[in-house]
Scaffold this motif. Sequence first.
Motif, PDB file in Angstrom:
ATOM      1  N   ASN A   1      76.872  57.160  87.775  1.00 46.72           N
ATOM      2  CA  ASN A   1      78.351  57.628  87.945  1.00 46.72           C
ATOM      3  C   ASN A   1      78.622  57.489  89.450  1.00 46.72           C
ATOM      4  O   ASN A   1      78.397  56.919  90.203  1.00 46.72           O
ATOM      5  CB  ASN A   1      79.131  58.186  86.805  1.00 46.72           C
ATOM      6  CG  ASN A   1      78.325  59.866  87.351  1.00 46.72           C
ATOM      7  OD1 ASN A   1      78.071  59.237  88.863  1.00 46.72           O
ATOM      8  ND2 ASN A   1      78.238  60.407  86.983  1.00 46.72           N
TER       9      ASN A   1
ATOM     10  N   TYR B   1      75.580  52.951  86.659  1.00 46.37           N
ATOM     11  CA  TYR B   1      77.180  52.260  87.220  1.00 46.37           C
ATOM     12  C   TYR B   1      76.918  51.467  88.404  1.00 46.37           C
ATOM     13  O   TYR B   1      76.108  52.259  89.653  1.00 46.37           O
ATOM     14  CB  TYR B   1      78.293  53.499  87.409  1.00 46.37           C
ATOM     15  CG  TYR B   1      79.565  52.735  88.223  1.00 46.37           C
ATOM     16  CD1 TYR B   1      80.480  53.792  87.451  1.00 46.37           C
ATOM     17  CD2 TYR B   1      79.537  52.566  89.737  1.00 46.37           C
ATOM     18  CE1 TYR B   1      81.808  53.208  88.018  1.00 46.37           C
ATOM     19  CE2 TYR B   1      80.760  53.170  90.143  1.00 46.37           C
ATOM     20  CZ  TYR B   1      81.974  52.859  89.324  1.00 46.37           C
ATOM     21  OH  TYR B   1      83.888  52.720  90.159  1.00 46.37           O
TER      22      TYR B   1
ATOM     23  N   SER C   1      80.825  50.346  84.914  1.00 48.66           N
ATOM     24  CA  SER C   1      80.050  51.235  83.942  1.00 48.66           C
ATOM     25  C   SER C   1      79.770  50.742  82.844  1.00 48.66           C
ATOM     26  O   SER C   1      80.186  50.348  82.190  1.00 48.66           O
ATOM     27  CB  SER C   1      82.284  52.058  84.365  1.00 48.66           C
ATOM     28  OG  SER C   1      82.392  51.567  83.358  1.00 48.66           O
TER      29      SER C   1
END
Length: 144
Positions: A18, A89, A109
Motif C-alpha cells: 500500500n 501498490y 492500487s
Amino acid sequence: MANATTYLASPTFGIGVNLAGIKDLTDQCKSVVITKSREALDSTSFGNTGRQFVGGLTNVTVTATLLMEYSSSPGTYVDLTSLVGTNVYVAVKPTSGAISTTNPEFQISGGYLESLDLVNTAIGELSEVEITITGGVLVEDVTA
C-alpha cells in the motif's frame, strides 16, 4: 510549431502492499512502462454495416525492468519476493522532484504481481528482472 518532449533524467519507481508500505526501488529500476487500455466491446446490431465497438472496463499494465540484487532492503529480491501472488501498490513520477502539475505521480492500487524471476543472469552481464503488474485502479496525474 515544435513538439513538446520530456527528457526523463531522474524518474522514480516505488512498489509495496500500500502507499504506507511502498519501497523506493528507483536506484534499481532501469525502465518502467504504464499502459492504460479499455476493452473493446462489440456493440454491433442488425442495422450496422460494419463492426461497432464501445469501451468496456479499463485495464492497467505496469512493466518494469530492475537490476536484481539480493542483499539489502530496499532491494529487488528482498522487497519483491514477498509481493508475488498479491495485490500491490505502484507509484511512478517522471522526476524525483515534488509532485506538481509538471511532475505528476501515477499511482496504481490493487495491481497483481503474478511472478518474479529469482535468477536471470549471464556471464559478463548485470542480473536484471522484468516484472509485470496487471489490473488495479490507475489514478492519473496525481498532483499536490
